[in-house]
Design an enzyme around this catalytic site. Structure first.
Site, short mmCIF file in Angstrom:
data_model
loop_
_atom_site.label_atom_id
_atom_site.label_comp_id
_atom_site.label_asym_id
_atom_site.label_seq_id
_atom_site.Cartn_x
_atom_site.Cartn_y
_atom_site.Cartn_z
N GLY A 72 -73.69 -37.68 8.43
CA GLY A 72 -75.01 -38.17 8.80
C GLY A 72 -75.63 -37.41 9.96
N HIS B 76 -77.52 -30.09 5.87
CA HIS B 76 -77.17 -31.14 4.91
C HIS B 76 -78.18 -31.15 3.74
CE1 HIS B 76 -75.69 -33.05 8.82
NE2 HIS B 76 -74.59 -32.96 8.10
N LYS C 215 -70.62 -23.46 6.84
CA LYS C 215 -70.53 -23.67 8.30
C LYS C 215 -69.12 -24.13 8.66
CE LYS C 215 -72.01 -25.46 12.43
NZ LYS C 215 -71.31 -26.70 12.51
#
Ligand code: AMP
Length: 299
Positions: free
Chosen positions: A38, A44, A156
């Protein structure tokens, strides 16, 4: 029968999600899965975009997994914003967002551990003992709950990606793993939820990490020795910022062993600690016509 809906569905229990994604109900629709902790950013959302393009149903999980944080790490201060995350996931075309509580995911600890192999002995595996045990535990649970056709992971976290690819292969897990390039800020800093915990001065200094890695990558393409490159990259970061080096390593990828003659892919990876914030970044290079060229990032 899976019911389509224009709006995002927020699901908090394992039972409800499993019911929704049951293979008998799916009607052969493909499921793309994006696991996250989150505090969403464009990194994302790039994963979600890839999943949206390649699948009928996109599921994102948002769960800050305590099992992958060590004592004294930033589990408590890890940034969280549920409502913003749901809004951004909706805008990215996510169909279902799974936001379980810690109690829902870990109602009891039966003590079973999943131990990664040699790939976890370097980089973050060495710096954060037990970290990848916790990652594999939550990933296996999520794979079993969601049963995705494809799962999306960012480069990443290149070591995490390498270990998960091995995990899927070793245990014949059903999902395909899709690698997604790193998304960076305009100044080169890799996007990370943790970037908000940098002070203003640290945020100004942090792009030096990527610049130093680029210098190291260039040295490698020109034939420099891995040890010399690690030293040069460390010196660059230490001399030009207040960051402290956790590690700088140049290794074969995805095996994460020393580079040998004929190694196809290499990773130059580092972890740098600013006062309360630990950042990681990497450049992966692969051989092309006899020279090593960096894997393209998404800008
Ligand atoms: P996290 O929420 O940090 O656990 O990350 C969830 C997923 O997003 C992981 O697969 C990460 O590798 C990926 N991710 C995080 N930051 C980036 C980024 N800057 N670019 C691409 N993928 C990322």
């Amino acid at each position: 029968m899976y019911v389509e809906s224009n709006d995002i569905q927020v699901i908090e229990t394992i039972e409800e999600l499993q019911k929704k994604l049951n293979r008998n109900e799916r009607n052969h629709k493909t499921v793309g899965f994006v696991p996250t902790m989150g505090f969403l950013h464009e990194g994302h959302l790039s994963l979600a975009k890839h999943a949206r393009e390649q699948n009928d149903i996109v599921v994102m999980s948002i769960f800050v997994n305590p099992a992958q944080f060590g004592p004294g790490e930033d589990f408590e201060s890890y940034p969280r914003d549920r409502e913003r995350d749901i809004r951004l996931a909706r805008e990215a075309g996510v169909d279902i967002v799974f936001i379980p509580t810690v109690e829902e995911m870990y109602p009891m600890d039966g003590g079973i551990r999943i131990l990664p192999g040699m790939q976890a002995s370097e980089l973050c595996g060495a710096a954060r003992p037990g970290h990848f045990d916790g990652v594999l535990k939550v990933v296996l649970k999520l794979f079993n709950i969601v049963d995705p056709d494809r799962s999306y992971f960012g480069m990443k976290d290149a070591q995490q990606l390498a270990i998960i690819e091995t995990f899927v292969r070793d245990f014949n897990l059903r999902t395909a793993i899709v690698r997604v390039p790193i998304v960076r800020e305009d100044d080169g800093l890799a996007k990370s939820s943790r970037n908000v915990n940098l002070t203003t001065a640290e945020r100004t200094e942090a792009p030096i990490i990527y610049r130093a890695l680029q210098i190291g990558a260039q040295m490698f393409a020109e034939g420099a020795d891995p040890n010399a490159i690690e030293q040069e990259v460390s010196d660059w970061i230490v001399c030009n910022s207040s960051g402290k080096i956790d590690y700088v390593r140049l290794l074969a990828y995805p095996q994460l062993v020393p580079v040998l003659e004929g190694t196809q892919e290499v990773i130059l990876a580092c972890a740098v600690k600013f006062s309360t914030t630990r950042l990681i970044d990497n450049i992966i290079m692969s051989t092309k016509d006899g020279t090593y060229v960096p894997y393209d990032d998404e800008q």
